[in-house]
Motif scaffolding. Structure first.
Motif, mmCIF file in Angstrom:
data_model
loop_
_atom_site.group_PDB
_atom_site.id
_atom_site.type_symbol
_atom_site.label_atom_id
_atom_site.label_comp_id
_atom_site.label_asym_id
_atom_site.label_seq_id
_atom_site.Cartn_x
_atom_site.Cartn_y
_atom_site.Cartn_z
ATOM 1 N N GLU A 70 -10.102 3.748 -9.886
ATOM 2 C CA GLU A 70 -9.820 4.967 -10.639
ATOM 3 C C GLU A 70 -10.273 4.875 -12.088
ATOM 4 O O GLU A 70 -10.644 5.879 -12.670
ATOM 5 N N ASN A 71 -10.205 3.681 -12.662
ATOM 6 C CA ASN A 71 -10.505 3.576 -14.082
ATOM 7 C C ASN A 71 -10.899 2.150 -14.433
ATOM 8 O O ASN A 71 -10.340 1.196 -13.900
ATOM 9 N N ILE A 72 -11.867 2.022 -15.330
ATOM 10 C CA ILE A 72 -12.219 0.743 -15.933
ATOM 11 C C ILE A 72 -12.122 0.966 -17.432
ATOM 12 O O ILE A 72 -12.915 1.705 -18.009
ATOM 13 N N PHE A 73 -11.121 0.384 -18.051
ATOM 14 C CA PHE A 73 -10.757 0.669 -19.435
ATOM 15 C C PHE A 73 -10.892 -0.582 -20.286
ATOM 16 O O PHE A 73 -10.196 -1.564 -20.065
ATOM 17 N N ALA A 74 -11.810 -0.582 -21.251
ATOM 18 C CA ALA A 74 -11.993 -1.717 -22.153
ATOM 19 C C ALA A 74 -11.130 -1.516 -23.393
ATOM 20 O O ALA A 74 -11.006 -0.392 -23.902
ATOM 21 N N PHE A 75 -10.527 -2.606 -23.881
ATOM 22 C CA PHE A 75 -9.654 -2.499 -25.053
ATOM 23 C C PHE A 75 -9.627 -3.805 -25.832
ATOM 24 O O PHE A 75 -9.979 -4.859 -25.322
ATOM 25 N N GLU A 76 -9.200 -3.696 -27.095
ATOM 26 C CA GLU A 76 -9.029 -4.864 -27.962
ATOM 27 C C GLU A 76 -7.597 -4.967 -28.474
ATOM 28 O O GLU A 76 -7.240 -5.939 -29.120
ATOM 29 N N ASP A 77 -6.792 -3.986 -28.185
ATOM 30 C CA ASP A 77 -5.444 -3.845 -28.726
ATOM 31 C C ASP A 77 -4.476 -4.856 -28.117
ATOM 32 O O ASP A 77 -4.345 -4.961 -26.904
ATOM 33 N N ALA A 98 -10.525 -10.764 -19.200
ATOM 34 C CA ALA A 98 -11.050 -11.061 -20.540
ATOM 35 C C ALA A 98 -12.550 -11.242 -20.450
ATOM 36 O O ALA A 98 -13.058 -11.898 -19.542
ATOM 37 N N ILE A 99 -13.246 -10.628 -21.401
ATOM 38 C CA ILE A 99 -14.692 -10.815 -21.539
ATOM 39 C C ILE A 99 -14.966 -11.117 -23.002
ATOM 40 O O ILE A 99 -14.755 -10.262 -23.855
ATOM 41 N N LYS A 100 -15.389 -12.290 -23.302
ATOM 42 C CA LYS A 100 -15.752 -12.765 -24.631
ATOM 43 C C LYS A 100 -14.812 -12.278 -25.735
ATOM 44 O O LYS A 100 -13.892 -12.969 -26.093
ATOM 45 N N ASN A 101 -15.020 -11.091 -26.294
ATOM 46 C CA ASN A 101 -14.223 -10.654 -27.444
ATOM 47 C C ASN A 101 -13.459 -9.350 -27.208
ATOM 48 O O ASN A 101 -13.088 -8.666 -28.150
ATOM 49 N N PHE A 102 -13.233 -8.997 -25.939
ATOM 50 C CA PHE A 102 -12.401 -7.838 -25.610
ATOM 51 C C PHE A 102 -11.837 -8.007 -24.204
ATOM 52 O O PHE A 102 -12.128 -8.976 -23.515
ATOM 53 N N PHE A 103 -11.002 -7.075 -23.806
ATOM 54 C CA PHE A 103 -10.337 -7.121 -22.505
ATOM 55 C C PHE A 103 -10.666 -5.863 -21.722
ATOM 56 O O PHE A 103 -11.021 -4.839 -22.292
ATOM 57 N N VAL A 104 -10.526 -5.956 -20.407
ATOM 58 C CA VAL A 104 -10.792 -4.815 -19.534
ATOM 59 C C VAL A 104 -9.643 -4.679 -18.548
ATOM 60 O O VAL A 104 -9.182 -5.668 -17.978
ATOM 61 N N GLU A 105 -9.186 -3.440 -18.379
ATOM 62 C CA GLU A 105 -8.173 -3.136 -17.376
ATOM 63 C C GLU A 105 -8.840 -2.350 -16.268
ATOM 64 O O GLU A 105 -9.492 -1.346 -16.517
ATOM 65 N N LEU A 106 -8.692 -2.822 -15.061
ATOM 66 C CA LEU A 106 -9.265 -2.176 -13.892
ATOM 67 C C LEU A 106 -8.123 -1.627 -13.043
ATOM 68 O O LEU A 106 -7.207 -2.376 -12.692
#
Length: 95
Positions: free
Chosen positions: A60-67, A42-50
């Protein structure tokens, strides 16, 4: 910083932000296919999947999302609601 700002950063900048401001929510290994370590932050107002490939030792991927639906995939709660009664056999009422 918003999600669009984060997505426009270079990979090393994203990793730096994750290290400085991220709060790890969950980490787990994939069950099928290539073995990956998936970390949700979690970062402030969104999330990140690494996504980290364990075999190649590469990100392989750094994916930011709010869903919320994607966030639900990182919840461990649903792994314990398995049997036909709706709860794990080890579940006990505490009242």
């Amino acid at each position: 910083m918003g999600i669009d700002d984060f997505n426009n950063l270079k990979r090393y900048e994203k990793l730096s932000i994750l290290k400085m401001y991220g709060v790890e929510l969950n980490r787990k290994f994939t069950k099928y296919g290539t073995i990956k370590l998936v970390i949700c932050v979690a970062i402030k107002n969104f999330f990140v999947e690494l996504n980290f490939n364990v075999m190649t030792k590469q990100i392989e991927n750094i994916f930011a999302f709010e869903d919320g639906e994607i966030l639900n995939n990182h919840s461990n709660f649903n792994e314990y609601l398995i049997n036909t009664k709706g709860f794990d056999d080890k579940f006990e009422f505490t009242y």
